[in-house]
Design a protein around this motif. Structure first.
Motif, PDB file in Angstrom:
ATOM      1  N   ALA A  16       0.829  -1.208   0.000  1.00 58.31           N
ATOM      2  CA  ALA A  16       0.000   0.000   0.000  1.00 58.31           C
ATOM      3  C   ALA A  16       0.857   1.250   0.000  1.00 58.31           C
ATOM      4  O   ALA A  16       0.435   2.312  -0.461  1.00 58.31           O
ATOM      5  N   TYR A  17       2.074   1.119   0.501  1.00 59.50           N
ATOM      6  CA  TYR A  17       3.022   2.246   0.516  1.00 59.50           C
ATOM      7  C   TYR A  17       3.730   2.370  -0.832  1.00 59.50           C
ATOM      8  O   TYR A  17       3.855   3.451  -1.384  1.00 59.50           O
ATOM      9  N   GLU A  18       4.200   1.236  -1.346  1.00 56.11           N
ATOM     10  CA  GLU A  18       4.893   1.231  -2.630  1.00 56.11           C
ATOM     11  C   GLU A  18       4.667  -0.113  -3.303  1.00 56.11           C
ATOM     12  O   GLU A  18       4.977  -1.156  -2.731  1.00 56.11           O
ATOM     13  N   ALA A  19       4.147  -0.089  -4.528  1.00 55.22           N
ATOM     14  CA  ALA A  19       3.797  -1.335  -5.216  1.00 55.22           C
ATOM     15  C   ALA A  19       4.424  -1.419  -6.595  1.00 55.22           C
ATOM     16  O   ALA A  19       3.885  -2.049  -7.495  1.00 55.22           O
ATOM     17  N   ALA A  20       5.593  -0.799  -6.759  1.00 54.52           N
ATOM     18  CA  ALA A  20       6.235  -0.817  -8.072  1.00 54.52           C
ATOM     19  C   ALA A  20       6.486  -2.252  -8.528  1.00 54.52           C
ATOM     20  O   ALA A  20       6.300  -2.608  -9.680  1.00 54.52           O
ATOM     21  N   GLU A  21       6.914  -3.096  -7.626  1.00 53.02           N
ATOM     22  CA  GLU A  21       7.060  -4.530  -7.869  1.00 53.02           C
ATOM     23  C   GLU A  21       6.833  -5.176  -6.510  1.00 53.02           C
ATOM     24  O   GLU A  21       7.342  -4.702  -5.504  1.00 53.02           O
ATOM     25  N   LEU A  22       6.047  -6.202  -6.461  1.00 53.70           N
ATOM     26  CA  LEU A  22       5.785  -6.845  -5.178  1.00 53.70           C
ATOM     27  C   LEU A  22       7.109  -7.182  -4.502  1.00 53.70           C
ATOM     28  O   LEU A  22       7.957  -7.841  -5.080  1.00 53.70           O
ATOM     29  N   ASP A  23       7.307  -6.710  -3.302  1.00 55.81           N
ATOM     30  CA  ASP A  23       8.586  -6.861  -2.624  1.00 55.81           C
ATOM     31  C   ASP A  23       8.355  -7.116  -1.144  1.00 55.81           C
ATOM     32  O   ASP A  23       8.291  -6.188  -0.340  1.00 55.81           O
ATOM     33  N   ALA A  24       8.233  -8.380  -0.785  1.00 59.07           N
ATOM     34  CA  ALA A  24       8.000  -8.728   0.620  1.00 59.07           C
ATOM     35  C   ALA A  24       9.196  -8.363   1.476  1.00 59.07           C
ATOM     36  O   ALA A  24       9.041  -8.037   2.657  1.00 59.07           O
ATOM     37  N   LYS A  25      10.384  -8.417   0.901  1.00 60.84           N
ATOM     38  CA  LYS A  25      11.585  -8.058   1.657  1.00 60.84           C
ATOM     39  C   LYS A  25      11.500  -6.621   2.156  1.00 60.84           C
ATOM     40  O   LYS A  25      11.707  -6.345   3.345  1.00 60.84           O
ATOM     41  N   ARG A  26      11.185  -5.709   1.261  1.00 58.61           N
ATOM     42  CA  ARG A  26      11.063  -4.294   1.636  1.00 58.61           C
ATOM     43  C   ARG A  26       9.891  -4.087   2.590  1.00 58.61           C
ATOM     44  O   ARG A  26       9.983  -3.324   3.557  1.00 58.61           O
ATOM     45  N   ALA A  27       8.793  -4.772   2.340  1.00 57.02           N
ATOM     46  CA  ALA A  27       7.597  -4.592   3.164  1.00 57.02           C
ATOM     47  C   ALA A  27       7.839  -5.028   4.603  1.00 57.02           C
ATOM     48  O   ALA A  27       7.460  -4.328   5.555  1.00 57.02           O
ATOM     49  N   ILE A  28       8.482  -6.182   4.782  1.00 51.86           N
ATOM     50  CA  ILE A  28       8.727  -6.685   6.131  1.00 51.86           C
ATOM     51  C   ILE A  28       9.760  -5.833   6.855  1.00 51.86           C
ATOM     52  O   ILE A  28       9.633  -5.574   8.062  1.00 51.86           O
ATOM     53  N   LEU A  29      10.775  -5.375   6.139  1.00 50.96           N
ATOM     54  CA  LEU A  29      11.766  -4.482   6.758  1.00 50.96           C
ATOM     55  C   LEU A  29      11.115  -3.192   7.225  1.00 50.96           C
ATOM     56  O   LEU A  29      11.325  -2.747   8.368  1.00 50.96           O
ATOM     57  N   GLN A  30      10.318  -2.589   6.367  1.00 46.96           N
ATOM     58  CA  GLN A  30       9.641  -1.342   6.734  1.00 46.96           C
ATOM     59  C   GLN A  30       8.729  -1.558   7.943  1.00 46.96           C
ATOM     60  O   GLN A  30       8.727  -0.769   8.896  1.00 46.96           O
ATOM     61  N   ALA A  31       7.963  -2.636   7.922  1.00 44.14           N
ATOM     62  CA  ALA A  31       7.061  -2.925   9.031  1.00 44.14           C
ATOM     63  C   ALA A  31       7.830  -3.154  10.325  1.00 44.14           C
ATOM     64  O   ALA A  31       7.422  -2.697  11.402  1.00 44.14           O
ATOM     65  N   THR A  32       8.944  -3.849  10.227  1.00 44.31           N
ATOM     66  CA  THR A  32       9.757  -4.129  11.413  1.00 44.31           C
ATOM     67  C   THR A  32      10.310  -2.851  12.017  1.00 44.31           C
ATOM     68  O   THR A  32      10.245  -2.638  13.240  1.00 44.31           O
ATOM     69  N   GLU A  33      10.864  -1.993  11.179  1.00 40.66           N
ATOM     70  CA  GLU A  33      11.445  -0.739  11.674  1.00 40.66           C
ATOM     71  C   GLU A  33      10.395   0.127  12.359  1.00 40.66           C
ATOM     72  O   GLU A  33      10.669   0.751  13.406  1.00 40.66           O
ATOM     73  N   LEU A  34       9.195   0.168  11.819  1.00 44.43           N
ATOM     74  CA  LEU A  34       8.138   0.989  12.422  1.00 44.43           C
ATOM     75  C   LEU A  34       7.602   0.347  13.701  1.00 44.43           C
ATOM     76  O   LEU A  34       7.300   1.045  14.683  1.00 44.43           O
ATOM     77  N   ALA A  35       7.505  -0.978  13.715  1.00 43.99           N
ATOM     78  CA  ALA A  35       6.935  -1.664  14.878  1.00 43.99           C
ATOM     79  C   ALA A  35       7.847  -1.601  16.099  1.00 43.99           C
ATOM     80  O   ALA A  35       7.366  -1.601  17.237  1.00 43.99           O
TER      81      ALA A  35
END
Length: 680
Positions: A658-677
């Motif tokens: 939902a933040y960035e969907a240029a190419e599905l990227d679970a690596k980036r998504a989980i890193l971003q979620a981890t840093e915020l959490a």
């Protein structure tokens, strides 16, 4: 964490082993991985935190990332001078302080012809396809200098507090290039006959043994099956192992590839423990312990390998990135809480081979232990997380683990988001494990899970939440071309979930990761290649039974036909698949090419009609007379709910697709979620 008694479920895994007076408390080794931490200015601090977390997780022995013994061995971490000892000493002291029962050995790695130096060296000036220049051929004095460098490095490792060393003699690095005829074309005493070609590794081991003394462990990593045309024959592997034992090696560690080989050995489509049988065969040849590795990612897999007699020790490298506590959880009967390595390579090996810091897709804290610290929250907050895909799951489980009260919503009837599509692709069944892990963490952390619940702004605004996190993912992009609503055109989501029928002739619009996954799915002949070792061996041309040279020489891969004619198309004029993962992309390209998939770049899409898909290639019109056009034309962020909340004056956080969907990227998504959490 000590093991004073036998384990009822894993008696072999948790049995001790004594090597040259050194007692290992269990049979699990953290295998060598060059993480990039070795090369940082604060390497001692970062490496200590990284290793200590695994020590506390119960591992029996650690083998470090590769350390070069000589300036020609590669840029990066080196141990050839006394001034380099203190960094290593800080790491070994930290490991031993955390648990005196855990051993740590340093891997000595000379990259040889593929070293990233101006003038790499080798036995002969034969250029690796991975290198820009051929190596400089070592003369007699140069060979002696390199052997002495290995011995010197071993002596310095003792001074640095290591319990031993592992010398890597595989994978296309310096030692292995002396062994194989194609890279060793010498006619002196270091080349020609097999006895001459194995002289270099044997001499290295003899000198290193003397340098280590009587109480330190010497491990040698051998190419037990190098997956290389014209590689080592079984008789050569066996005789080398015997010679290394006689020269002073205490343990043989088996490796199963060269970096140039055209067979996947650690990617997710490789069956678990597929190569352990080779170690088992070699174990009958020598009397010293053997280590096996590759795709052993859960405790029961390790125990099964030991029970079959295929190894004495199990190397888990990437599984230690995914979950530092994998051994501890096995001991405590918490296997369902293990964050399993899915062998995606996206944040580990892909990073290593592109000069980035290693990490892990499913555990973003790996190698960032000093940067991403998980501490109890000072003030517990009520948090709503909307979307139970990888980003939402990571955020919810970490935040709740810190003490926040989390409610997790998803419109679907199950957690997982895009991972539920990934796990349906043949060869990606391991993604089931990540969904299982998050499901268990939801239970353990007391997250309130509300599935089949489509929330709106009013509901969230009225919920009294302190924080709202939007992880609603993506929606497939619908390209604006004539006929996109024609019955021939179907969405990739509907193909993967089985809602859409796929004809015999197919065009796939889009050759990113999803396009390749869809092509794999529709051309797969229905055999469980990713789960069955025999099927995998046939499909990749491996002969485990007869072990020809390299395990593959003269073996023709068997291609099971799906009966479909498929075109994989992309707008970019670059090579199709160029953007796939560095260490796994080639496997997908080879697989599809063998199945006859036609790949076209530089494609312009004109229209879809009853005739098929009309395209232009280099300006020339062309008709693909297909039954089905599968649309994999990218994704758009699903931000409607986010916009509604902002319009109400709320300040939600936006993460994942939902933040960035240029190419599905679970690596980036989980890193971003981890840093915020960890920050909330």
């Amino acid at each position: 964490m000590t093991h004073a008694q036998s384990h009822p479920k894993y008696p072999l895994m948790f049995s001790p082993l004594v090597i040259r007076g050194n007692r290992l408390k269990n049979r699990i080794i953290m295998g060598s991985m060059h993480s990039g931490l070795e090369d940082l200015p604060n390497a001692a601090e970062r490496l200590s935190a990284y290793f200590v977390e695994r020590v506390q997780g119960g591992v029996g022995m650690i083998i470090t990332g590769g350390i070069t013994p000589h300036p020609s061995g590669g840029r990066g971490a080196k141990l050839s001078e006394p001034s380099e000892v203190p960094m290593h000493r800080a790491v070994t002291d930290a490991v031993h302080a955390a648990d005196p029962d855990v051993k740590i050995c340093m891997q000595i790695l000379h990259s040889g012809s593929i070293a990233n130096v101006r003038e790499p060296v080798g036995p002969s000036p034969v250029r690796s396809r991975l290198a820009k220049v051929p190596p400089v051929e070592l003369d007699e004095a140069g060979i002696e200098e390199q052997i002495a460098a290995f011995a010197n490095c071993a002596a310095l490792a003792v001074e640095a507090g290591y319990d031993g060393v592992e010398i890597i003699g595989s994978a296309g690095y310096l030692i292995s290039t002396f062994l194989v005829e194609r890279t060793n074309q010498r006619t002196d005493r270091w080349g020609g006959s097999w006895e001459n070609r194995m002289r270099f590794p044997v001499e290295v081991v003899k000198r290193a043994r003397a340098a280590l003394g009587d109480d330190k462990i010497l491990i040698f990593r051998i190419s037990a099956m190098d997956m290389l045309e014209g590689g080592l024959a079984w008789e050569e592997v066996a005789s080398l192992a015997k010679a290394l034992e006689a020269a002073g090696a205490d343990v043989i560690s088996t490796h199963f590839c060269w970096h140039e080989s055209q067979v996947p050995t650690i990617a997710t489509m490789v069956p678990r423990a597929a190569f352990a049988q080779v170690t088992g065969r070699l174990r009958k040849v020598v009397s010293i312990p053997l280590i096996t590795s590759n795709r052993i990612n859960m405790p029961h897999v390790a125990e099964d390998v030991l029970a079959r007699g295929d190894a004495d020790l199990i190397s888990m490298a990437r599984p230690m990135l995914a979950d530092p506590e994998i051994v501890k959880k096995a001991w405590e009967g918490r296997e369902d809480e293990i964050n399993t390595c899915i062998a995606c390579n996206q944040a580990c090996l892909d990073h290593t081979f592109t000069g980035q810091l290693t990490s892990c897709l499913v555990n973003a804290r790996a190698c960032r232990e000093t940067e991403i610290t998980v501490a109890p929250a000072t003030t517990a907050r009520r948090i709503a997380v909307v979307g139970a895909g990888p980003a939402g799951l990571a955020y919810a489980t970490i935040a709740s683990g810190r003490g926040h009260k989390v409610t997790l919503f998803d419109a679907a009837g199950e957690i997982g988001g895009q991972f539920n599509l990934a796990r349906k692709i043949p060869g990606k069944e391991e993604f089931d494990e990540t969904i299982r892990y998050f499901g268990r963490m939801i239970e353990v952390n007391g997250i309130e899970l509300k599935l089949a619940t489509r929330v709106d702004a009013d509901m969230l605004a009225a919920g009294g939440f302190d924080e709202i996190v939007i992880a609603t993912g993506i929606t497939p992009r619908k390209p604006e071309i004539a006929g996109i609503d024609h019955p021939k055109a179907v969405r990739y989501v509907d193909v993967i979930t089985g809602k859409a029928n796929v004809g015999r002739t197919v065009a796939i619009m889009g050759a990113g990761g999803i396009g390749f996954d869809v092509a794999e799915l529709i051309t797969h002949a229905g055999t469980p290649g990713s789960l069955d070792v025999d099927v995998f061996a046939r499909e990749w041309g491996i002969d485990f039974k007869n072990h020809p040279r390299g395990g593959v020489t003269g073996v023709v891969p068997e291609v099971a036909s799906s009966g479909r004619e498929v075109w994989l198309l992309q707008r970019k004029a670059s090579a199709v698949g160029k953007g796939l993962g560095r260490t796994t992309g080639w496997t997908h390209r080879i697989t599809l090419q063998r199945r006859g998939v036609q790949m076209l770049g530089g494609v312009e899409y004109d229209r879809i009609d009853d005739e098929g898909l009309h395209i232009r290639v280099e300006g020339e019109p062309r008709l693909l007379p297909v039954d089905t056009v599968i649309v994999c034309a990218g994704q758009e962020p699903a931000r409607e709910l986010y916009g509604q909340l902002v319009a109400r004056g709320l300040a939600p956080q936006l993460i994942g697709g939902a933040y960035e969907a240029a190419e599905l990227d679970a690596k980036r998504a989980i890193l971003q979620a981890t840093e915020l959490a960890v920050a909330i």
